[in-house]
Design a protein around this motif. Structure first.
Motif, PDB file in Angstrom:
ATOM      1  N   TYR A  67       0.819  -1.224   0.000  1.00  0.00           N
ATOM      2  CA  TYR A  67       0.000   0.000   0.000  1.00  0.00           C
ATOM      3  C   TYR A  67       0.852   1.273   0.000  1.00  0.00           C
ATOM      4  O   TYR A  67       0.341   2.360   0.251  1.00  0.00           O
ATOM      5  CB  TYR A  67      -0.937   0.019   1.214  1.00  0.00           C
ATOM      6  CG  TYR A  67      -0.240  -0.231   2.522  1.00  0.00           C
ATOM      7  CD1 TYR A  67       0.451   0.779   3.191  1.00  0.00           C
ATOM      8  CD2 TYR A  67      -0.275  -1.494   3.102  1.00  0.00           C
ATOM      9  CE1 TYR A  67       1.087   0.547   4.396  1.00  0.00           C
ATOM     10  CE2 TYR A  67       0.368  -1.739   4.307  1.00  0.00           C
ATOM     11  CZ  TYR A  67       1.045  -0.724   4.947  1.00  0.00           C
ATOM     12  OH  TYR A  67       1.675  -0.972   6.139  1.00  0.00           O
ATOM     13  N   GLY A  68       2.135   1.162  -0.287  1.00  0.00           N
ATOM     14  CA  GLY A  68       3.003   2.334  -0.295  1.00  0.00           C
ATOM     15  C   GLY A  68       2.698   3.282  -1.445  1.00  0.00           C
ATOM     16  O   GLY A  68       2.319   2.844  -2.542  1.00  0.00           O
ATOM     17  N   PRO A  69       2.835   4.584  -1.221  1.00  0.00           N
ATOM     18  CA  PRO A  69       2.570   5.571  -2.285  1.00  0.00           C
ATOM     19  C   PRO A  69       3.425   5.354  -3.530  1.00  0.00           C
ATOM     20  O   PRO A  69       2.958   5.603  -4.642  1.00  0.00           O
ATOM     21  CB  PRO A  69       2.895   6.914  -1.604  1.00  0.00           C
ATOM     22  CG  PRO A  69       2.769   6.649  -0.149  1.00  0.00           C
ATOM     23  CD  PRO A  69       3.193   5.226   0.053  1.00  0.00           C
ATOM     24  N   LEU A  70       4.659   4.915  -3.376  1.00  0.00           N
ATOM     25  CA  LEU A  70       5.536   4.731  -4.530  1.00  0.00           C
ATOM     26  C   LEU A  70       4.981   3.684  -5.477  1.00  0.00           C
ATOM     27  O   LEU A  70       4.892   3.917  -6.699  1.00  0.00           O
ATOM     28  CB  LEU A  70       6.939   4.339  -4.061  1.00  0.00           C
ATOM     29  CG  LEU A  70       7.969   4.068  -5.182  1.00  0.00           C
ATOM     30  CD1 LEU A  70       8.130   5.293  -6.079  1.00  0.00           C
ATOM     31  CD2 LEU A  70       9.307   3.664  -4.586  1.00  0.00           C
ATOM     32  N   ASN A  71       4.572   2.542  -4.960  1.00  0.00           N
ATOM     33  CA  ASN A  71       4.025   1.498  -5.824  1.00  0.00           C
ATOM     34  C   ASN A  71       2.658   1.881  -6.379  1.00  0.00           C
ATOM     35  O   ASN A  71       2.278   1.450  -7.480  1.00  0.00           O
ATOM     36  CB  ASN A  71       3.922   0.183  -5.063  1.00  0.00           C
ATOM     37  CG  ASN A  71       5.243  -0.559  -5.029  1.00  0.00           C
ATOM     38  OD1 ASN A  71       6.240  -0.083  -5.567  1.00  0.00           O
ATOM     39  ND2 ASN A  71       5.265  -1.720  -4.399  1.00  0.00           N
ATOM     40  N   VAL A 111       0.909   3.912 -13.984  1.00  0.00           N
ATOM     41  CA  VAL A 111       1.522   3.841 -15.310  1.00  0.00           C
ATOM     42  C   VAL A 111       1.791   2.393 -15.725  1.00  0.00           C
ATOM     43  O   VAL A 111       2.546   2.140 -16.661  1.00  0.00           O
ATOM     44  CB  VAL A 111       2.836   4.649 -15.342  1.00  0.00           C
ATOM     45  CG1 VAL A 111       2.557   6.123 -15.141  1.00  0.00           C
ATOM     46  CG2 VAL A 111       3.824   4.155 -14.280  1.00  0.00           C
ATOM     47  N   GLY A 112       1.185   1.428 -15.015  1.00  0.00           N
ATOM     48  CA  GLY A 112       1.273   0.029 -15.423  1.00  0.00           C
ATOM     49  C   GLY A 112       2.501  -0.712 -14.962  1.00  0.00           C
ATOM     50  O   GLY A 112       2.841  -1.764 -15.522  1.00  0.00           O
ATOM     51  N   ILE A 113       3.209  -0.193 -13.939  1.00  0.00           N
ATOM     52  CA  ILE A 113       4.414  -0.860 -13.435  1.00  0.00           C
ATOM     53  C   ILE A 113       4.094  -1.511 -12.096  1.00  0.00           C
ATOM     54  O   ILE A 113       3.570  -0.858 -11.191  1.00  0.00           O
ATOM     55  CB  ILE A 113       5.580   0.137 -13.274  1.00  0.00           C
ATOM     56  CG1 ILE A 113       5.933   0.770 -14.619  1.00  0.00           C
ATOM     57  CG2 ILE A 113       6.802  -0.561 -12.681  1.00  0.00           C
ATOM     58  CD1 ILE A 113       7.006   1.839 -14.531  1.00  0.00           C
ATOM     59  N   ASP A 114       4.396  -2.774 -11.985  1.00  0.00           N
ATOM     60  CA  ASP A 114       4.174  -3.512 -10.748  1.00  0.00           C
ATOM     61  C   ASP A 114       5.430  -3.411  -9.885  1.00  0.00           C
ATOM     62  O   ASP A 114       6.403  -4.138 -10.086  1.00  0.00           O
ATOM     63  CB  ASP A 114       3.855  -4.984 -11.058  1.00  0.00           C
ATOM     64  CG  ASP A 114       3.453  -5.752  -9.811  1.00  0.00           C
ATOM     65  OD1 ASP A 114       3.116  -5.093  -8.806  1.00  0.00           O
ATOM     66  OD2 ASP A 114       3.475  -6.995  -9.835  1.00  0.00           O
ATOM     67  N   GLY A 115       5.417  -2.492  -8.933  1.00  0.00           N
ATOM     68  CA  GLY A 115       6.599  -2.257  -8.102  1.00  0.00           C
ATOM     69  C   GLY A 115       6.860  -3.402  -7.135  1.00  0.00           C
ATOM     70  O   GLY A 115       5.932  -4.074  -6.678  1.00  0.00           O
ATOM     71  N   PRO A 116       8.111  -3.658  -6.799  1.00  0.00           N
ATOM     72  CA  PRO A 116       8.451  -4.742  -5.869  1.00  0.00           C
ATOM     73  C   PRO A 116       8.270  -4.317  -4.417  1.00  0.00           C
ATOM     74  O   PRO A 116       7.917  -3.169  -4.121  1.00  0.00           O
ATOM     75  CB  PRO A 116       9.928  -4.992  -6.181  1.00  0.00           C
ATOM     76  CG  PRO A 116      10.442  -3.640  -6.573  1.00  0.00           C
ATOM     77  CD  PRO A 116       9.312  -2.956  -7.302  1.00  0.00           C
ATOM     78  N   HIS A 117       8.522  -5.239  -3.511  1.00  0.00           N
ATOM     79  CA  HIS A 117       8.625  -4.905  -2.090  1.00  0.00           C
ATOM     80  C   HIS A 117      10.043  -4.372  -1.868  1.00  0.00           C
ATOM     81  O   HIS A 117      10.982  -5.140  -1.658  1.00  0.00           O
ATOM     82  CB  HIS A 117       8.344  -6.135  -1.231  1.00  0.00           C
ATOM     83  CG  HIS A 117       6.914  -6.552  -1.242  1.00  0.00           C
ATOM     84  ND1 HIS A 117       6.330  -7.167  -2.335  1.00  0.00           N
ATOM     85  CD2 HIS A 117       5.939  -6.421  -0.298  1.00  0.00           C
ATOM     86  CE1 HIS A 117       5.051  -7.417  -2.069  1.00  0.00           C
ATOM     87  NE2 HIS A 117       4.785  -6.971  -0.843  1.00  0.00           N
TER      88      HIS A 117
END
Length: 291
Positions: free
Chosen positions: A128-132, A138-144
């Motif tokens: 739930y982080g703002p960065l991810n 924009v369609g990017i699945d951010g990591p942990h």
């Protein structure tokens, strides 16, 4: 009269000298002594000679933590060029609100490191982080970021860079404001643009300040602990990839109660800092201009 003045002088600096001796010099000698001892789980120590240092130079965990520390230090030094750029932007003639900008950039420096670490830990949260969330738009699945071994050290280094820019900016901005404007006016007459002026005038004349913030930055980054302790934690799967030499010292001293070995680690770090600082002072003769 001179003897009386000398006595008053010693009397006035006595509190500082006593504090320095009790809280700085004496602990150094005690730590050096403890590095030759072996500690029990419930306290107490016995003389063990060079056993801790023999273990130190054959311990793969030491080599791994040193590698992490050096990588972190190199990445953290990016705060120096970032500080130069920010200082140059704030040093433009006629810029309004300079005090507000300086305050905003300096706020991370005076904020408690634990508070900074907790804030960025929330920003980096993989669920739930703002960065991810921004990346998801924009369609990017951010990591942990802080629990992924491939990204954890870089994520913490970015926080270190961000929190150091303000300190570097204040010093570099002060250095820039001492450079006479006549140099820039002469360069403009010769047809030099802003970028050429920056690299030919600002950077060379600012080199003593750059050298100072670089030395302080290296020393601070080699002692990195608080950000890693709060942002990573002991149960994090990425701990092995982010464990620095100071974190290893903490683990040996306060978790495993191995005070003698921890003291040896502390003196290894002291030696590394002395070597790096000595190299910097030797190299500064080649690029720092004091005239």
């Amino acid at each position: 009269m001179k003897k009386l003045e000398a006595r008053w002088g010693w009397l006035l600096i006595a509190p500082s000298l006593i504090g320095l001796g009790v809280f700085s010099i004496w602990p150094i000698f005690r730590t050096f002594y403890y590095s030759f001892t072996e500690w029990g789980a419930f306290g107490g120590h016995t003389w063990s000679g060079l056993d801790n240092y023999r273990t130190l130079f054959s311990d793969p965990e030491i080599l791994h933590s040193l590698r992490n520390t050096l990588v972190f230090a190199v990445l953290s030094l990016l705060s120096v060029p970032a500080g130069i750029v920010v200082a140059a932007l704030l040093n433009r003639p006629g810029l309004r609100g300079l005090g507000i900008y300086r305050t905003l950039y300096f706020l991370p420096v005076i904020t408690l490191p634990s508070a900074v670490a907790l804030m960025w830990k929330f920003v980096y949260n993989g669920d739930y982080g703002p960065l991810n969330q921004v990346l998801g738009v924009v369609g990017i699945d951010g990591p942990h970021w802080t629990s992924n071994p491939a990204t954890a050290l870089y994520a913490v280094a970015i926080v270190s860079i961000w929190s150091s820019i303000g300190y570097n900016m204040i010093l570099l901005l002060a250095g820039m404001q001492t450079i006479p404007r006549q140099f820039y006016e002469a360069a403009e007459i010769d047809g030099a643009g802003k970028i050429r002026q920056f690299f030919s005038i600002t950077v060379p004349l600012l080199s003593p300040t750059i050298f100072f913030v670089t030395v302080i930055g290296v020393i601070n980054s080699l002692q990195a602990f608080d950000l890693i302790y709060v942002m990573i934690g002991k149960n994090n799967p990425a701990l092995a990839q982010t464990e620095t030499i100071v974190y290893l010292f903490y683990d040996k001293a306060f978790v495993q109660s191995n005070g003698g070995y921890a003291a040896a680690i502390a003196f290894l770090l002291l030696g590394i800092i002395i070597v790096f600082t000595g190299c910097q002072f030797w190299l500064q003769k080649k690029w720092v201009h004091y005239e």
